[in-house]
Write an enzyme that holds these catalytic residues in place. Structure first.
Site, PDB file in Angstrom:
ATOM      1  CB  SER A 104      -1.143  -0.322   1.043  1.00 20.50           C
ATOM      2  OG  SER A 104      -1.769   1.300   1.209  1.00 20.50           O
ATOM      3  CB  THR A 105       1.223   4.079   2.280  1.00 23.74           C
ATOM      4  OG1 THR A 105       0.093   4.212   2.558  1.00 23.74           O
ATOM      5  CG2 THR A 105       2.271   5.246   1.972  1.00 23.74           C
ATOM      6  CG  HIS A 151      -4.369  -0.702  -1.022  1.00 30.10           C
ATOM      7  ND1 HIS A 151      -3.648  -0.404   0.385  1.00 30.10           N
ATOM      8  CD2 HIS A 151      -4.696  -2.162  -0.441  1.00 30.10           C
ATOM      9  CE1 HIS A 151      -4.058  -1.977   0.695  1.00 30.10           C
ATOM     10  NE2 HIS A 151      -4.923  -2.796   0.245  1.00 30.10           N
ATOM     11  CG  MET A 191      -2.530   4.228   7.085  1.00 34.48           C
ATOM     12  SD  MET A 191      -3.442   4.899   6.343  1.00 34.48           S
ATOM     13  CE  MET A 191      -3.871   4.839   4.803  1.00 34.48           C
ATOM     14  CG  ASP A 242      -5.601  -5.188   2.673  1.00 35.36           C
ATOM     15  OD1 ASP A 242      -6.300  -5.606   2.633  1.00 35.36           O
ATOM     16  OD2 ASP A 242      -5.600  -5.030   1.368  1.00 35.36           O
TER      17      ASP A 242
END
Length: 345
Positions: A165-166, A191, A285, A288
């Site tokens: 993600s991030t 993401h 972050m 998930d």
């Protein structure tokens, strides 16, 4: 208190972002700059914790300013980006330079979704404040497409699954550009918004020895290929006769994400592919992918999570480690070598 400097040439956007950030108890806008030169002076004056930065501004564009900033005074930056086909490559370049994350530029219809937009912006600024930001250096040459790893023999049945993600676009690049052309198939859930996933796949394809696709429904996974989940759709794997194919789903978000890493990981378990799978959870972050990684490990997969020192945001990998989902903890720099080692015959 997280101190935020807004850099944007639009008074309307400055006002809107100031209002959104001002709604929180843990953040404040210390100043607004209309161009990078003004921003430079305000950084010296206020020493902010986070910058929000527009790409298109007078006197100096946001990318040029970001390059100078990350070279001379690295700090967390959230890009305010246009989520369009034209805006995607510029935003991906900003992430490559060192921006932590990006959020859509507010549009005329943002009033309809103001609450969710405000929550997203606030969370991204909050996350950026705690991010691991590094000084930007000139890009090193990409790994050779005809290196020694090309002659390694890999398990024909092996499957590689990666979630992020991030900070994930750069982490994924660091890993997959080091994989040889004959490497087992790789499936990735990152993401990312719809338009950006296509641009990201195209960008990675130009850098990798393997062939990189934005995954399509029904597409067969094959050796030497990488499949990236399209923004806005979950990526699942499915057995189809003797083949394994990609399945795309518009089912509701999981862990507030679509695509979600847990959905991809759990589909591997459900299709009884775990024992042939090597899975890694990279920077991001939230949590998930952590439960999905645990399900994979319990079903026989080899699993790993990125370490704290090399993660931009050590949220998802930490959640996996805390659950006992990761057999190994690897640095980003070691990840490709670790995958190659696991996939060898």
């Amino acid at each position: 208190m997280i101190r935020v400097l807004i850099v944007d040439d639009s008074p309307l956007i400055q006002s809107l972002l100031t209002e959104i950030i001002g709604q929180t108890a843990d953040m404040e806008v210390v100043a607004c700059a209309s161009d990078p030169y003004q921003a430079r002076e305000l950084i010296k004056q206020h020493n902010p914790d986070v910058l929000t930065l527009d790409v298109e501004m007078p006197k100096m564009d946001g990318i040029s300013f970001l390059k100078n900033l990350m070279r001379l005074r690295p700090m967390p930056v959230v890009m305010i980006s246009t989520l369009t086909q034209q805006g995607a490559p510029i935003t991906l370049e900003a992430l490559e330079i060192g921006a932590v994350d990006f959020v859509a530029k507010p549009t005329a219809n943002v009033a309809d979704e103001m609450h969710s937009y405000a929550q997203m912006l606030q969370q991204k600024v909050r996350t950026a404040a705690g991010a691991n930001v590094r000084r930007h250096a000139k890009a090193s040459p990409q790994p050779s497409r005809s290196g020694a790893d090309q002659h390694i023999e890999f398990k024909l049945s092996q499957l590689i699954a990666i979630g992020a993600s991030t900070g994930g676009t750069e982490a994924i690049k660091e890993v997959i550009t080091r994989l040889p052309a004959n490497f087992p198939p790789v499936v990735i859930t990152q993401h990312i918004p719809p338009v950006f996933s296509k641009s990201f796949a195209t960008r990675m394809d130009s850098m990798c020895a393997m062939t990189v696709h934005e995954a399509e429904d029904g597409q067969q996974i094959k050796t030497g290929n990488i499949y990236i989940a399209p923004g806005g759709e979950h990526l699942l794997l499915e057995r189809n006769g003797g083949k394994i194919v990609c399945r795309l789903s518009s089912a509701p978000p999981v862990n507030r994400h679509r695509p979600a890493v847990d959905v991809m990981f759990n589909s591997i378990v459900e299709q009884e592919l775990a024992k042939r799978t090597c899975a890694v959870l990279l920077t991001g972050m939230g949590a998930d992918g952590a439960q999905g990684l645990l399900n994979l490990r319990r079903s026989g997969a080899v699993t790993a999570a990125q370490d704290q020192a090399s993660s931009v945001v050590w949220g998802m990998p930490k959640a996996a480690i805390d659950l006992g989902a990761a057999r190994d903890t690897v640095s980003l720099q070691e990840c490709a070598s670790w995958l190659i080692q696991q996939a060898k015959k």
